[in-house]
Design an enzyme around this catalytic site. Structure first.
Site, mmCIF file in Angstrom:
data_model
loop_
_atom_site.group_PDB
_atom_site.id
_atom_site.type_symbol
_atom_site.label_atom_id
_atom_site.label_comp_id
_atom_site.label_asym_id
_atom_site.label_seq_id
_atom_site.Cartn_x
_atom_site.Cartn_y
_atom_site.Cartn_z
ATOM 1 N N GLN A 1 0.948 -0.948 0.251
ATOM 2 C CA GLN A 1 0.061 0.039 -0.267
ATOM 3 C C GLN A 1 0.876 1.637 0.409
ATOM 4 O O GLN A 1 2.175 1.212 0.677
ATOM 5 C CB GLN A 1 -0.711 0.330 1.094
ATOM 6 C CG GLN A 1 -1.120 -0.979 1.350
ATOM 7 C CD GLN A 1 -3.219 -0.926 0.643
ATOM 8 O OE1 GLN A 1 -3.334 -0.395 -0.680
ATOM 9 N NE2 GLN A 1 -4.741 -1.002 0.786
ATOM 10 N N SER A 2 0.573 2.253 -0.446
ATOM 11 C CA SER A 2 1.128 3.173 -0.657
ATOM 12 C C SER A 2 2.095 3.971 0.365
ATOM 13 O O SER A 2 2.614 5.203 0.518
ATOM 14 C CB SER A 2 1.153 4.580 -1.728
ATOM 15 O OG SER A 2 1.108 3.467 -2.834
ATOM 16 N N SER A 3 1.272 4.484 1.814
ATOM 17 C CA SER A 3 0.790 5.347 2.867
ATOM 18 C C SER A 3 0.550 4.668 4.108
ATOM 19 O O SER A 3 0.167 3.111 4.124
ATOM 20 C CB SER A 3 0.318 6.420 2.469
ATOM 21 O OG SER A 3 -1.058 6.147 2.426
ATOM 22 N N GLN B 1 -3.245 4.324 3.972
ATOM 23 C CA GLN B 1 -4.116 3.564 3.193
ATOM 24 C C GLN B 1 -4.686 2.388 3.676
ATOM 25 O O GLN B 1 -4.856 1.267 3.981
ATOM 26 C CB GLN B 1 -3.243 3.469 1.824
ATOM 27 C CG GLN B 1 -3.306 4.686 0.745
ATOM 28 C CD GLN B 1 -2.918 4.652 -0.259
ATOM 29 O OE1 GLN B 1 -2.637 3.404 -1.055
ATOM 30 N NE2 GLN B 1 -3.494 5.763 -1.359
#
Length: 311
Positions: free
Chosen positions: A24-26, A29
């Site tokens: 997941q990008s962050s 998230q």
């Protein structure tokens, strides 16, 4: 991606292990988009349905919370590439191309390695054999679309930030001595000791026209200067210590102390080893400069005179 030409999953693939890459990008998230994470982990069942025992389906999820824009700092992706290179992987699973890479260079390196080692790639749409031209072409197209999607998302984000910046409404980190009021406006720091230290610095420079003389006076008088911790342990706290010339120059060159809102003083560049670094931008090239946007310790005329003196 025709399965009529040949059976993609062969005994040779099944003799090797399956590797599921989860990302997941962050961290936001990770905590908020839990359904996406669950869907990624659920791909283990796809590998089992293709013939891999569950104990030989390895999950690589150490990159949760990291952007896929680059392979840099993504230890999980580097591990996956290593497993591919030494021929341990029979199949690589990812929910979609964007989970594995948002950068075409990283994605095509993965495809080429998979083709050389006869490793399959699986996403939510199906199974691909990169050694087969049509599958490799489709995987390349998906990678290009994923990179383009990231570009569009970044363009929208940057566009929104620039619009707020043009109005002087973009909330940026403030240097020591300035603070945000609850109503959103910028005010002088209510801490009188911090306030007085900044006044002493500017008053001394006004008298001496020398950054080194400012440092000498502070040392001679035994004065200390504040610094706010920006990250890590104690973030937001104020530390007091000695003053040096680079710190004085940093403050004298900062237009926010003159009450000006500025956007675009620096830009991101790349070093020879491709790591990112901040580069200074000439004042004539700043994207936004709004004089008198808030209170300051000096006025804009004095700031400009200081720049001439410093040069």
């Amino acid at each position: 991606m025709s399965t009529e030409l040949y059976q993609k999953v062969t005994p040779d693939h099944l003799r090797r292990d399956a590797f599921l890459y989860v990302r997941q990008s962050s961290l936001r998230q990770v905590f908020e988009n839990t359904e996406s994470t669950k869907r990624q982990y659920a791909l283990r069942e796809r590998a089992v349905s293709l013939g891999w025992p569950i104990e030989r389906v390895h999950v690589i999820d150490s990159d949760l919370g990291l952007s896929g824009a680059s392979a840099e700092h993504r230890d999980g992706f580097q591990q996956l590439v290593s497993e591919l290179a030494i021929g341990h992987a029979g199949i690589v699973l990812g929910l979609e191309v964007s989970r594995l890479a948002r950068n075409n260079a990283d994605w095509h390196r993965l495809i080429e390695l998979a083709a050389l080692t006869h490793t399959l790639i699986l996403d939510e749409d199906g199974v691909y054999d990169p050694a087969y031209f049509n599958d490799r072409l489709l995987l390349g197209l998906k990678g290009t679309m994923s990179e383009a999607e990231l570009h569009v998302l970044n363009a929208r984000l940057q566009g929104g930030m620039r619009n707020k910046a043009r109005r002087g409404e973009l909330e940026l980190p403030l240097p020591i001595g300035l603070a945000y009021h609850p109503n959103g406006s910028v005010v002088l720091d209510p801490d009188q000791q911090i306030h007085a230290s900044l006044r002493l610095l500017f008053d001394t420079y006004r008298q001496t026209h020398s950054a080194s003389m400012v440092v000498r006076r502070f040392r001679r008088e035994g004065w200390v200067f504040p610094r706010r911790i920006r990250r890590g342990i104690g973030k937001g706290e104020v530390q007091w210590g000695g003053l040096n010339t680079s710190r004085v120059l940093q403050i004298l060159h900062n237009p926010r102390y003159a009450g000006a809102f500025v956007y675009g003083r620096t830009r991101i560049g790349r070093k020879a080893d491709l790591t990112s670094t901040q580069l200074k931008v000439a004042q004539s090239d700043w994207q936004v400069l709004i004089r008198g946007a808030h209170v300051g310790y000096i006025d804009c005329d004095e700031f400009e005179r200081n720049q001439v003196t410093l040069r």
